[in-house]
Design a protein around this motif. Structure first.
Motif, PDB file in Angstrom:
ATOM      1  N   TYR A  48       0.883  -1.140   0.499  1.00  0.00           N
ATOM      2  CA  TYR A  48      -0.155   0.105  -0.318  1.00  0.00           C
ATOM      3  C   TYR A  48       0.918   1.400  -0.207  1.00  0.00           C
ATOM      4  N   TYR A  49       1.774   1.499   0.754  1.00  0.00           N
ATOM      5  CA  TYR A  49       1.966   2.283   0.694  1.00  0.00           C
ATOM      6  C   TYR A  49       3.719   2.720   0.025  1.00  0.00           C
ATOM      7  N   LEU A  50       3.606   2.223  -0.739  1.00  0.00           N
ATOM      8  CA  LEU A  50       4.806   2.104  -1.770  1.00  0.00           C
ATOM      9  C   LEU A  50       4.082   2.627  -2.955  1.00  0.00           C
ATOM     10  N   VAL A  51       2.914   2.381  -2.943  1.00  0.00           N
ATOM     11  CA  VAL A  51       2.027   2.636  -4.309  1.00  0.00           C
ATOM     12  C   VAL A  51       1.528   3.425  -4.053  1.00  0.00           C
ATOM     13  N   HIS A  52       1.209   3.758  -2.748  1.00  0.00           N
ATOM     14  CA  HIS A  52       0.271   5.742  -3.020  1.00  0.00           C
ATOM     15  C   HIS A  52       2.098   5.820  -3.615  1.00  0.00           C
ATOM     16  N   CYS A  53       2.445   6.418  -2.913  1.00  0.00           N
ATOM     17  CA  CYS A  53       4.129   6.912  -3.102  1.00  0.00           C
ATOM     18  C   CYS A  53       4.538   7.715  -4.488  1.00  0.00           C
ATOM     19  N   LEU A  54       4.472   6.176  -5.477  1.00  0.00           N
ATOM     20  CA  LEU A  54       4.735   5.528  -6.820  1.00  0.00           C
ATOM     21  C   LEU A  54       2.613   6.482  -6.908  1.00  0.00           C
ATOM     22  N   ARG A  55       2.325   6.895  -7.008  1.00  0.00           N
ATOM     23  CA  ARG A  55       1.010   7.515  -7.390  1.00  0.00           C
ATOM     24  C   ARG A  55       1.642   8.671  -7.135  1.00  0.00           C
ATOM     25  N   ARG A  56       1.948   9.008  -6.013  1.00  0.00           N
ATOM     26  CA  ARG A  56       2.276  10.861  -5.906  1.00  0.00           C
ATOM     27  C   ARG A  56       3.201  10.901  -6.764  1.00  0.00           C
ATOM     28  N   VAL A  57       3.681  10.366  -7.419  1.00  0.00           N
ATOM     29  CA  VAL A  57       4.705  10.731  -8.338  1.00  0.00           C
ATOM     30  C   VAL A  57       3.850  10.980  -9.476  1.00  0.00           C
ATOM     31  N   LEU A  58       3.335  10.107  -9.741  1.00  0.00           N
ATOM     32  CA  LEU A  58       2.678  10.113 -10.900  1.00  0.00           C
ATOM     33  C   LEU A  58       1.932  10.664 -11.747  1.00  0.00           C
ATOM     34  N   ARG A  59       1.073  10.960 -10.613  1.00  0.00           N
ATOM     35  CA  ARG A  59      -0.344  11.828 -10.722  1.00  0.00           C
ATOM     36  C   ARG A  59      -0.455  12.755  -9.817  1.00  0.00           C
ATOM     37  N   ALA A  60      -0.703  13.961 -10.783  1.00  0.00           N
ATOM     38  CA  ALA A  60      -0.953  15.595  -9.921  1.00  0.00           C
ATOM     39  C   ALA A  60      -1.584  15.552  -9.097  1.00  0.00           C
ATOM     40  N   GLY A  61      -1.966  16.029  -7.939  1.00  0.00           N
ATOM     41  CA  GLY A  61      -3.217  16.006  -6.575  1.00  0.00           C
ATOM     42  C   GLY A  61      -2.647  15.063  -6.416  1.00  0.00           C
ATOM     43  N   HIS A  62      -1.992  13.405  -6.193  1.00  0.00           N
ATOM     44  CA  HIS A  62      -2.579  12.459  -5.039  1.00  0.00           C
ATOM     45  C   HIS A  62      -1.774  12.905  -3.689  1.00  0.00           C
ATOM     46  N   ASN A  63      -2.292  14.115  -3.067  1.00  0.00           N
ATOM     47  CA  ASN A  63      -2.184  14.241  -1.798  1.00  0.00           C
ATOM     48  C   ASN A  63      -2.538  14.164  -0.507  1.00  0.00           C
ATOM     49  N   ARG A  64      -3.539  13.405  -0.357  1.00  0.00           N
ATOM     50  CA  ARG A  64      -4.659  12.819   0.249  1.00  0.00           C
ATOM     51  C   ARG A  64      -3.549  12.243   1.262  1.00  0.00           C
ATOM     52  N   HIS A  65      -4.749  11.815   2.266  1.00  0.00           N
ATOM     53  CA  HIS A  65      -4.313  10.890   2.840  1.00  0.00           C
ATOM     54  C   HIS A  65      -2.936  11.746   4.285  1.00  0.00           C
ATOM     55  N   SER A  66      -3.187  13.010   4.234  1.00  0.00           N
ATOM     56  CA  SER A  66      -1.945  13.483   4.953  1.00  0.00           C
ATOM     57  C   SER A  66      -1.074  13.496   5.989  1.00  0.00           C
ATOM     58  N   ASP A  67      -1.693  12.303   6.785  1.00  0.00           N
ATOM     59  CA  ASP A  67      -0.950  11.683   7.389  1.00  0.00           C
ATOM     60  C   ASP A  67       0.312  10.265   7.368  1.00  0.00           C
ATOM     61  N   LEU A  68      -0.174  11.034   5.954  1.00  0.00           N
ATOM     62  CA  LEU A  68       1.064   9.041   5.076  1.00  0.00           C
ATOM     63  C   LEU A  68       1.820  10.111   4.351  1.00  0.00           C
ATOM     64  N   ARG A  69       1.862  11.829   3.842  1.00  0.00           N
ATOM     65  CA  ARG A  69       2.331  12.245   2.949  1.00  0.00           C
ATOM     66  C   ARG A  69       4.219  12.380   4.090  1.00  0.00           C
ATOM     67  N   ASN A  70       4.713  12.362   2.528  1.00  0.00           N
ATOM     68  CA  ASN A  70       6.072  13.290   2.971  1.00  0.00           C
ATOM     69  C   ASN A  70       7.352  13.795   2.444  1.00  0.00           C
ATOM     70  N   PRO A  71       7.513  14.658   2.201  1.00  0.00           N
ATOM     71  CA  PRO A  71       7.084  15.518   3.985  1.00  0.00           C
ATOM     72  C   PRO A  71       6.226  16.026   3.962  1.00  0.00           C
ATOM     73  N   ASN A  72       5.720  16.189   5.363  1.00  0.00           N
ATOM     74  CA  ASN A  72       4.243  16.801   5.712  1.00  0.00           C
ATOM     75  C   ASN A  72       4.471  17.840   7.055  1.00  0.00           C
ATOM     76  N   ILE A  73       4.351  18.202   6.573  1.00  0.00           N
ATOM     77  CA  ILE A  73       4.139  19.957   7.413  1.00  0.00           C
ATOM     78  C   ILE A  73       3.700  19.307   8.248  1.00  0.00           C
ATOM     79  N   LEU A  74       4.186  19.819   9.780  1.00  0.00           N
ATOM     80  CA  LEU A  74       3.531  19.954  10.883  1.00  0.00           C
ATOM     81  C   LEU A  74       2.361  21.342  10.676  1.00  0.00           C
TER      82      LEU A  74
END
Length: 193
Positions: A48-74
């Motif tokens: 799940y998490y690797l694929v989540h990161c892969l989708r963030r690289v490949l798809r604009a706007g794939h930034n949901r799940h703010s608790d999984l986002r890195n960098p995630n500005i507190l």
């Protein structure tokens, strides 16, 4: 897939890998095994998490799940508000505050948000996990590139780009599946000169 949480009860029950380097090697070999499995599987699988990161690289706007986002500005995408109205940067920070280990609260509903703590805690690039830093090192001011948290996340993005740029048809099949494409598109792995 993720390592045993270094905080709390799990590390007492199970032997947590003591270094990001060992975890990263284990995780990488697991991803390679998943790719091999997917080559002939009728029902492919994903980590799940690797694929989540892969989708963030490949798809604009794939930034949901703010608790999984890195960098995630507190304090930027979300705050945790406890039952008493006290603000915390993360749920883990709320938990260590509640047990009295350290107070990482940042104000409350009555007095507002104390941004000075956020400014002191936030660092760029691989994000922060204050509670993991406290559990492993007893402090939160280490340069982030030296922490297990940062090294694990840097590894994940390195693995994502290794997969995207691979010419192995087995890898390309898994990347296409995980990206939601019918087949691998070589335009994903553009070479810039």
């Amino acid at each position: 897939m993720r390592p045993v949480n270094y905080q709390g009860f799990a590390r007492k029950q199970f032997q947590a890998l003591k270094s990001a380097k060992k975890w990263n090697a284990y995780h990488s070999s697991f991803i390679d095994a998943v790719v091999e499995y997917n080559w002939t599987a009728l029902e492919p699988i994903e980590e799940y998490y690797l694929v989540h990161c892969l989708r963030r690289v490949l798809r604009a706007g794939h930034n949901r799940h703010s608790d999984l986002r890195n960098p995630n500005i507190l304090g930027d995408s979300y705050l945790v508000i406890d039952h008493d109205g006290v603000f915390h940067p993360t749920d883990e920070a709320r938990m260590v505050s509640r047990i009295g280990q350290i107070d990482l609260s940042m104000g409350n509903l009555r007095t507002g948000l104390d941004r000075s703590l956020l400014t002191a805690l936030n660092q760029a690039y691989c994000g922060v996990d204050l509670v993991d830093d406290l559990s492993r090192y007893g402090r939160i001011d280490l340069p982030k590139n030296l922490t297990d948290f940062c090294q694990r996340h840097t590894h994940i993005f390195d693995k994502v780009f290794e997969l995207i740029y691979s010419e192995d048809p087995k890898v390309q099949k898994s990347v296409a599946i995980w990206a939601g494409m019918p087949e691998f598109d070589t335009a994903l792995a553009k070479v810039h000169s």
